[in-house]
Write a protein that holds these residues in place. Structure first.
Motif, PDB file in Angstrom:
ATOM      1  N   ALA A   1      27.085  41.755  -7.618  1.00 15.92           N
ATOM      2  CA  ALA A   1      28.118  41.622  -8.641  1.00 15.92           C
ATOM      3  C   ALA A   1      27.464  40.860  -9.794  1.00 15.92           C
ATOM      4  O   ALA A   1      26.406  40.237  -9.597  1.00 15.92           O
ATOM      5  N   PRO A   2      28.018  40.899 -10.994  1.00 20.97           N
ATOM      6  CA  PRO A   2      27.389  40.197 -12.119  1.00 20.97           C
ATOM      7  C   PRO A   2      27.095  38.727 -11.799  1.00 20.97           C
ATOM      8  O   PRO A   2      27.994  37.961 -11.462  1.00 20.97           O
ATOM      9  N   GLY A   3      25.804  38.361 -11.855  1.00 22.62           N
ATOM     10  CA  GLY A   3      25.395  36.986 -11.588  1.00 22.62           C
ATOM     11  C   GLY A   3      25.392  36.579 -10.130  1.00 22.62           C
ATOM     12  O   GLY A   3      25.131  35.426  -9.807  1.00 22.62           O
ATOM     13  N   HIS A   4      25.661  37.527  -9.237  1.00 22.36           N
ATOM     14  CA  HIS A   4      25.741  37.229  -7.802  1.00 22.36           C
ATOM     15  C   HIS A   4      24.654  38.023  -7.089  1.00 22.36           C
ATOM     16  O   HIS A   4      24.720  39.251  -7.000  1.00 22.36           O
ATOM     17  N   LEU A   5      23.634  37.322  -6.582  1.00 26.16           N
ATOM     18  CA  LEU A   5      22.505  37.957  -5.910  1.00 26.16           C
ATOM     19  C   LEU A   5      22.571  37.675  -4.420  1.00 26.16           C
ATOM     20  O   LEU A   5      22.924  36.564  -3.997  1.00 26.16           O
ATOM     21  N   VAL A   6      22.194  38.661  -3.624  1.00 27.31           N
ATOM     22  CA  VAL A   6      22.212  38.490  -2.172  1.00 27.31           C
ATOM     23  C   VAL A   6      21.070  39.301  -1.574  1.00 27.31           C
ATOM     24  O   VAL A   6      20.637  40.316  -2.147  1.00 27.31           O
ATOM     25  N   ALA A   7      20.532  38.830  -0.440  1.00 29.91           N
ATOM     26  CA  ALA A   7      19.437  39.541   0.221  1.00 29.91           C
ATOM     27  C   ALA A   7      19.879  40.927   0.662  1.00 29.91           C
ATOM     28  O   ALA A   7      20.977  41.107   1.197  1.00 29.91           O
ATOM     29  N   ASN A   8      19.019  41.893   0.444  1.00 28.40           N
ATOM     30  CA  ASN A   8      19.297  43.284   0.797  1.00 28.40           C
ATOM     31  C   ASN A   8      19.030  43.474   2.292  1.00 28.40           C
ATOM     32  O   ASN A   8      18.067  44.113   2.704  1.00 28.40           O
ATOM     33  N   ASP A   9      19.923  42.913   3.111  1.00 26.40           N
ATOM     34  CA  ASP A   9      19.675  42.795   4.546  1.00 26.40           C
ATOM     35  C   ASP A   9      20.866  43.353   5.331  1.00 26.40           C
ATOM     36  O   ASP A   9      21.953  42.777   5.321  1.00 26.40           O
ATOM     37  N   PRO A  10      20.681  44.472   6.032  1.00 29.77           N
ATOM     38  CA  PRO A  10      21.806  45.075   6.761  1.00 29.77           C
ATOM     39  C   PRO A  10      22.324  44.202   7.905  1.00 29.77           C
ATOM     40  O   PRO A  10      23.460  44.374   8.349  1.00 29.77           O
TER      41      PRO A  10
ATOM     42  N   ASP B   1      29.244  46.087   1.821  1.00 35.05           N
ATOM     43  CA  ASP B   1      28.379  45.423   0.847  1.00 35.05           C
ATOM     44  C   ASP B   1      26.962  45.994   0.885  1.00 35.05           C
ATOM     45  O   ASP B   1      26.322  46.175  -0.158  1.00 35.05           O
ATOM     46  N   TYR B   2      26.467  46.280   2.076  1.00 37.13           N
ATOM     47  CA  TYR B   2      25.119  46.833   2.175  1.00 37.13           C
ATOM     48  C   TYR B   2      25.063  48.202   1.522  1.00 37.13           C
ATOM     49  O   TYR B   2      24.112  48.522   0.790  1.00 37.13           O
ATOM     50  N   GLN B   3      26.088  49.020   1.724  1.00 33.59           N
ATOM     51  CA  GLN B   3      26.126  50.333   1.093  1.00 33.59           C
ATOM     52  C   GLN B   3      26.218  50.216  -0.420  1.00 33.59           C
ATOM     53  O   GLN B   3      25.628  51.014  -1.155  1.00 33.59           O
ATOM     54  N   LEU B   4      26.960  49.186  -0.875  1.00 32.89           N
ATOM     55  CA  LEU B   4      27.080  48.963  -2.322  1.00 32.89           C
ATOM     56  C   LEU B   4      25.717  48.699  -2.925  1.00 32.89           C
ATOM     57  O   LEU B   4      25.390  49.199  -4.024  1.00 32.89           O
ATOM     58  N   LEU B   5      24.874  47.917  -2.245  1.00 31.69           N
ATOM     59  CA  LEU B   5      23.539  47.646  -2.759  1.00 31.69           C
ATOM     60  C   LEU B   5      22.686  48.907  -2.776  1.00 31.69           C
ATOM     61  O   LEU B   5      21.923  49.142  -3.707  1.00 31.69           O
ATOM     62  N   GLN B   6      22.821  49.741  -1.740  1.00 33.60           N
ATOM     63  CA  GLN B   6      22.031  50.972  -1.709  1.00 33.60           C
ATOM     64  C   GLN B   6      22.453  51.916  -2.823  1.00 33.60           C
ATOM     65  O   GLN B   6      21.621  52.560  -3.463  1.00 33.60           O
ATOM     66  N   ASP B   7      23.767  52.012  -3.054  1.00 30.27           N
ATOM     67  CA  ASP B   7      24.268  52.889  -4.109  1.00 30.27           C
ATOM     68  C   ASP B   7      23.804  52.426  -5.482  1.00 30.27           C
ATOM     69  O   ASP B   7      23.556  53.237  -6.392  1.00 30.27           O
ATOM     70  N   SER B   8      23.686  51.084  -5.655  1.00 33.28           N
ATOM     71  CA  SER B   8      23.282  50.554  -6.966  1.00 33.28           C
ATOM     72  C   SER B   8      21.825  50.896  -7.289  1.00 33.28           C
ATOM     73  O   SER B   8      21.426  50.850  -8.455  1.00 33.28           O
ATOM     74  N   GLU B   9      21.019  51.219  -6.261  1.00 37.54           N
ATOM     75  CA  GLU B   9      19.622  51.576  -6.495  1.00 37.54           C
ATOM     76  C   GLU B   9      19.484  53.026  -6.920  1.00 37.54           C
ATOM     77  O   GLU B   9      18.462  53.413  -7.491  1.00 37.54           O
ATOM     78  N   ASP B  10      20.465  53.852  -6.603  1.00 42.20           N
ATOM     79  CA  ASP B  10      20.369  55.285  -6.898  1.00 42.20           C
ATOM     80  C   ASP B  10      20.692  55.566  -8.376  1.00 42.20           C
ATOM     81  O   ASP B  10      21.330  54.790  -9.044  1.00 42.20           O
TER      82      ASP B  10
END
Length: 316
Positions: free
Chosen positions: A291-300, A307-316
């Motif tokens: 989320a804006p200004g909110h960083l988290v480890a990309n760790d399933p 949340d993990y799927q959200l990170l994967q979708d943001s890379e596409d």
């Protein structure tokens, strides 16, 4: 000649920034590398790799002579004032020493500055002629704060500055640090293992686990909406001020992995024997913006499936 058999990566792949006038809280269990990171920033420990930038200057491998002018801008408040204050020196000598080292002022000017520092941290001028052992823990920490302030630094590393103090004294020291920050425009890296302490002083919070940062967000967000499983567990341990509310405590399973032989994949996933741990071995678990200004480890192992799927979708 001694042969190196193993190495400890106390801090590994950490990337942080601290803005002018900001307090960045750094939290995590004892032994996760918080104090090592703080001491590395002030160059009490020389980093083996990476870069430490201070106002555009890479100070990572400067010699002690080259570092001396920058020591005025970066100071540290230590956890235990009884250990960090020389018991053989009077308070006057302790506070005067930075001026002598940096050749600032004559004796009269130094004495005047010592009196000003003591007054600013709430101690009488008569304290200058006494020794650290004559003071309480809270008063000794005020002396440590005065020493850190002596050269008017821009950044102060606060290494668990209230953890050795009584709860009643902790609030006094925290309030003093906030007042000094507002008065002098200081930046703080505030290291603690108690999230309830960090909550009241930090603008942003970084959560550290086994030498790595696993989540960073502004303080309000991380207390209201933590995403990483370790952050959630730490927050669940904060006692409620409302006696009618019993927060659900998240009890962590397993033991913290050894930093001498860390897991090849998710350290937290390994600790809790997560079924997806094998998927993280060799994977990129670096911080991503969820989320804006909110960083988290990309760790399933440590995120909800959504949340993990959200990170994967943001890379596409």
């Amino acid at each position: 000649m001694m042969r190196e058999t193993s190495a400890v990566r106390a801090v590994d792949g950490v990337s942080l920034d601290i803005k002018p006038g900001e307090t960045l809280g750094l939290v995590g269990e004892s032994g996760c590398g918080k104090s090592t990171l703080g001491k590395t920033i002030v160059r009490l420990i020389r980093p083996t790799s990476g870069k430490i930038d201070f106002e555009g200057i890479n100070i990572s491998h400067l010699s002690q002579w080259s570092l001396r002018p920058l020591r005025r801008d970066i100071q540290m408040i230590f956890q235990d004032p009884s250990e960090s204050l020389d018991p053989r020196m009077s308070v006057r000598s302790i506070l005067e020493e930075p001026y002598i080292i940096h050749k600032l002022g004559n004796r009269a000017e130094r004495n005047a500055r010592v009196s000003e520092l003591l007054d600013r941290v709430g101690l009488p001028a008569s304290a200058a002629d006494r020794f650290p052992f004559e003071f309480s823990g809270g008063q000794r920490q005020r002396i440590g704060i005065a020493r850190a302030l002596a050269l008017r630094p821009k950044l102060i590393i606060c290494d668990e500055p209230v953890s050795a103090l009584d709860v009643s004294v902790q609030s006094q020291i925290l309030n003093l640090l906030v007042e000094l920050q507002q008065e002098f425009g200081l930046s703080y890296l505030f290291i603690a293992h108690d999230l309830s302490v960090v909550k009241h002083i930090s603008d942003r919070v970084a959560v550290m686990y086994l030498g790595k940062i696993v989540e960073v967000a502004n303080a309000e967000t991380i207390y209201r909406d933590p995403r990483h499983a370790y952050s959630k567990a730490l927050l669940s341990a904060i006692p409620s001020v409302d006696p009618t509310v019993r927060p659900k405590r998240i009890l962590l399973e397993g033991d913290v992995p050894s930093p001498i032989d860390p897991p090849a994949g998710s350290a937290f996933g390994h600790r809790i024997s997560h079924p997806l741990y094998a998927q993280t071995v060799g994977a990129d678990l670096s911080l991503r913006e969820i989320a804006p200004g909110h960083l988290v480890a990309n760790d399933p192992c440590c995120l909800s499936p959504e949340d993990y799927q959200l990170l994967q979708d943001s890379e596409d």
